[in-house]
Design an enzyme around this catalytic site. Structure first.
Site, PDB file in Angstrom:
ATOM      1  N   ALA A 185      49.050  71.455  10.716  1.00  0.00           N
ATOM      2  CA  ALA A 185      48.586  72.552  11.568  1.00  0.00           C
ATOM      3  C   ALA A 185      49.625  72.911  12.628  1.00  0.00           C
ATOM      4  CB  ALA A 185      47.265  72.175  12.239  1.00  0.00           C
ATOM      5  N   PHE A 187      50.782  74.798  16.544  1.00  0.00           N
ATOM      6  CA  PHE A 187      50.357  74.632  17.934  1.00  0.00           C
ATOM      7  C   PHE A 187      49.485  75.767  18.438  1.00  0.00           C
ATOM      8  CE2 PHE A 187      54.026  77.406  18.527  1.00  0.00           C
ATOM      9  CZ  PHE A 187      53.588  78.263  19.525  1.00  0.00           C
ATOM     10  N   LYS A 211      47.386  66.313   9.882  1.00  0.00           N
ATOM     11  CA  LYS A 211      48.454  66.147  10.867  1.00  0.00           C
ATOM     12  C   LYS A 211      48.422  67.344  11.812  1.00  0.00           C
ATOM     13  CE  LYS A 211      52.701  67.312  11.266  1.00  0.00           C
ATOM     14  NZ  LYS A 211      52.773  67.458  12.762  1.00  0.00           N
ATOM     15  N   ARG A 215      52.232  68.927  19.667  1.00  0.00           N
ATOM     16  CA  ARG A 215      52.156  69.516  21.007  1.00  0.00           C
ATOM     17  C   ARG A 215      50.722  69.651  21.499  1.00  0.00           C
ATOM     18  NH1 ARG A 215      56.170  74.476  19.400  1.00  0.00           N
ATOM     19  NH2 ARG A 215      58.124  73.304  19.306  1.00  0.00           N
ATOM     20  N   SER A 264      55.622  78.287  10.898  1.00  0.00           N
ATOM     21  CA  SER A 264      56.790  79.159  10.809  1.00  0.00           C
ATOM     22  C   SER A 264      57.269  79.306   9.372  1.00  0.00           C
ATOM     23  CB  SER A 264      57.928  78.592  11.662  1.00  0.00           C
ATOM     24  OG  SER A 264      58.449  77.410  11.060  1.00  0.00           O
ATOM     25  N   CYS A 319      49.881  84.536  14.809  1.00  0.00           N
ATOM     26  CA  CYS A 319      50.540  85.059  13.610  1.00  0.00           C
ATOM     27  C   CYS A 319      50.028  86.445  13.258  1.00  0.00           C
ATOM     28  CB  CYS A 319      50.347  84.109  12.431  1.00  0.00           C
ATOM     29  SG  CYS A 319      48.633  83.935  11.906  1.00  0.00           S
ATOM     30  N   GLU A 419      60.490  87.563  14.286  1.00  0.00           N
ATOM     31  CA  GLU A 419      59.146  87.371  14.834  1.00  0.00           C
ATOM     32  C   GLU A 419      59.304  86.811  16.248  1.00  0.00           C
ATOM     33  OE1 GLU A 419      54.860  85.339  13.676  1.00  0.00           O
ATOM     34  OE2 GLU A 419      56.693  84.340  13.026  1.00  0.00           O
TER      35      GLU A 419
END
Length: 537
Positions: A185, A187, A211, A215, A264, A319, A419
């Site tokens: 996953a 942040f 997982k 952060r 990303s 996103c 981005e």
């Protein structure tokens, strides 16, 4: 007063991390100082127990509004990660054989516990990620909707039958779980994205290795505790922590059958390639450059509000943020009013009353966003609203960037091609809708887009011609509700089966087809047939 609020917020987070994840060592207490040796440590969750890691590698968790250290998360050791997968593998047969009605009951209890603890989960998100409390509650709520959808598993997993395909022969198929599945996953949505993953996978009968982002692990740890309290058997959900080594472990481990990833492009492409090479199913939601096309016949007030909210909400760290506006024809004249509306947004720490957007996740993220804004001026664009120098009283060390609007942007500019993932709206102008469609389709990403118009024919043309997976008509962030699937496309997605909805069930299951024949009479022939059976010819 601001300093007092910061200290209180940090203390609250330390206390909750301790309460949630230090079950194995009740004598440990949080210290009053913020030194890296005394802040609470995030535990592993293995075989139903919160376990202190034996790792010698630890990562500091920071409050983005202050950059103070508020916790530490381990990079799980190889032995710990192996133990987590072994726990998943050991518990899989019994969980897969558990009645689908019993698994449904676990999810029904879980959605109720999430509702009861929603504000507490949101506060953890605010402290670790920086979102405003209202936005953090939205993060949890959108994940909760997926959990509620997963409660419909008895309908979603129905199989297919075909009786009497030929004499005395029936054909039927049904869905079975895969085994051990894993999720990685990001942040930016500490609750929503994990809730896209393990509830859907586990209600189908899989066990799950999660997982969370190193952060922002707090929300996932609390969600795991609530899942356990809902009646999920120990070992069916396990949580590890880490960075590159943990990702490689998940991609390579032979007992993990499927990987869900959001993050990303660089990481997603890597995980998709490496996981696929090791024979796993992989679904990867990745980067985006989402365009909002504004037609001159659009509802002006509504459109301006939608653009500002979708561009700058969550400090642009979505996103599906609407990071690019294309003003068509006379809509170009609305730009000054767009700037004035963005100026009114209030930038502050997430728990401060009236805050519209909070900080970016790290100082490095702030530096990257500022550099992309700089690139716009160097390449000939105009900055109409500049948030780089904003200072938030009482939070001078925070990672704040204010709303920024860049105009006169061209498709070849860095600030357009990259981005940005910050509170930055880049503005392009065209004379026609066809020119706008070409700009959108020439961009490699295909996550989301929106058109603002009062003309149905215009909306239909755009929806059909634009090569983007999710289209909003007067809806700036067209994220589907979970009875549909999240259908980003092109460079925004890798895999062939999307998150949640019907496709989510398909991703986490495999089909088994049974061909069954029960003859009433014995065979009339005494010799076996050796030709290809034709079944009904």
């Amino acid at each position: 007063m601001a300093a007092v609020a910061v200290a209180a917020a940090a203390a609250a987070l330390r206390a909750r991390i301790l309460q949630v994840s230090s079950k194995v060592n009740s004598s440990w207490q949080p210290a009053s100082s913020f030194s890296s040796s005394s802040v609470p440590t995030v535990k592993l969750f293995i075989d139903g127990k919160f376990i202190e890691s034996k790792s010698d590698k630890w990562i500091d968790i920071h409050n983005p509004a202050t950059n103070e250290v508020i916790g530490r998360v381990p990079e799980s050791t190889k032995a710990e990660m192996d133990a987590a997968v072994s726990s998943c593998k050991r518990t899989f047969p019994a969980w897969a054989d558990t009645s689908i009605l019993s698994r449904q009951q676990v999810l029904l209890r879980y959605q109720q516990l999430i509702k009861e603890n929603l504000k507490e989960i949101a506060r953890l998100i605010m402290l670790e990620q920086g979102k405003t409390l209202a936005d953090a509650e939205g993060d949890v709520f959108r994940g909760l909707q997926v959990v509620e959808h997963a409660c419909s598993v008895t309908s979603l997993m129905l199989g297919d039958t075909m009786p009497s395909i030929t004499k005395d022969m029936d054909l039927y198929s049904y869905r079975l779980p895969l085994g051990v599945c894993a999720g990685i996953a990001p942040f930016n949505f500490p609750a929503m994205i994990p809730l896209w993953m393990f509830p859907m996978a586990m209600v189908c009968g899989n066990t799950f290795l999660m997982k969370p982002s190193e952060r922002v692990p707090g929300a996932t740890m609390l969600l795991a505790k609530l899942f356990q309290d809902s009646g999920a058997p120990d070992g069916t959900l396990n949580i590890i922590h880490g960075q590159h080594e943990a990702v490689n472990f998940i991609c390579d481990h032979p007992d993990i059958k499927a990987i869900s990833f959001v993050g990303s492009n660089q990481a997603g492409e890597y995980i998709f390639e490496r996981g696929s090479r090791h024979g796993k199913r992989v679904q990867a939601n990745m980067g985006a450059k989402n365009h909002g096309v504004v037609m001159p016949d659009a509802n002006k007030e509504n459109t301006l509000n939608q653009l500002v909210g979708a561009a700058f909400g969550a400090a642009g760290q979505r996103c599906m943020a609407l990071s690019t506006a294309i003003l068509v024809g006379e809509a170009k004249k609305w730009l000054p009013e767009l700037v004035e509306r963005a100026k009114k947004l209030r930038v502050n720490a997430g728990d401060q009353p009236g805050a519209d957007l909070g900080p970016l996740i790290t100082p490095q993220a702030k530096e990257r966003v500022c550099n992309l804004i700089d690139s716009g001026t160097k390449e000939g664009a105009s900055i109409l609203l500049d948030g780089r120098s904003i200072k938030v009283k009482g939070y001078e060390n925070g990672n704040f960037v204010g709303p920024t609007i860049i105009s006169n942007v061209k498709p070849n500019m860095t600030c357009y091609k990259e981005e940005i993932f910050g509170p930055v709206l880049v503005v392009l102008e065209t004379d026609t809708l066809d020119e706008a469609i070409k700009i959108v389709n020439d961009n490699p990403y295909g996550n989301g887009t929106a058109i603002f118009t009062t003309n149905g024919a215009t909306a239909r043309k755009y929806s059909h011609l634009v090569d983007v997976g999710q289209v909003g008509v007067n809806v700036p962030i067209p994220v589907p509700l979970p009875m549909f699937s999240f259908t980003g496309s092109r460079a925004s997605f890798r895999g062939d089966t999307n998150f949640y909805g019907k496709q989510g069930i398909q991703f986490y299951t495999q089909l088994k087809t049974i061909t069954s024949q029960w003859k009433e009479e014995d065979a009339s022939l005494s010799s076996p047939a050796v030709v290809m059976p034709t079944m009904g010819r």
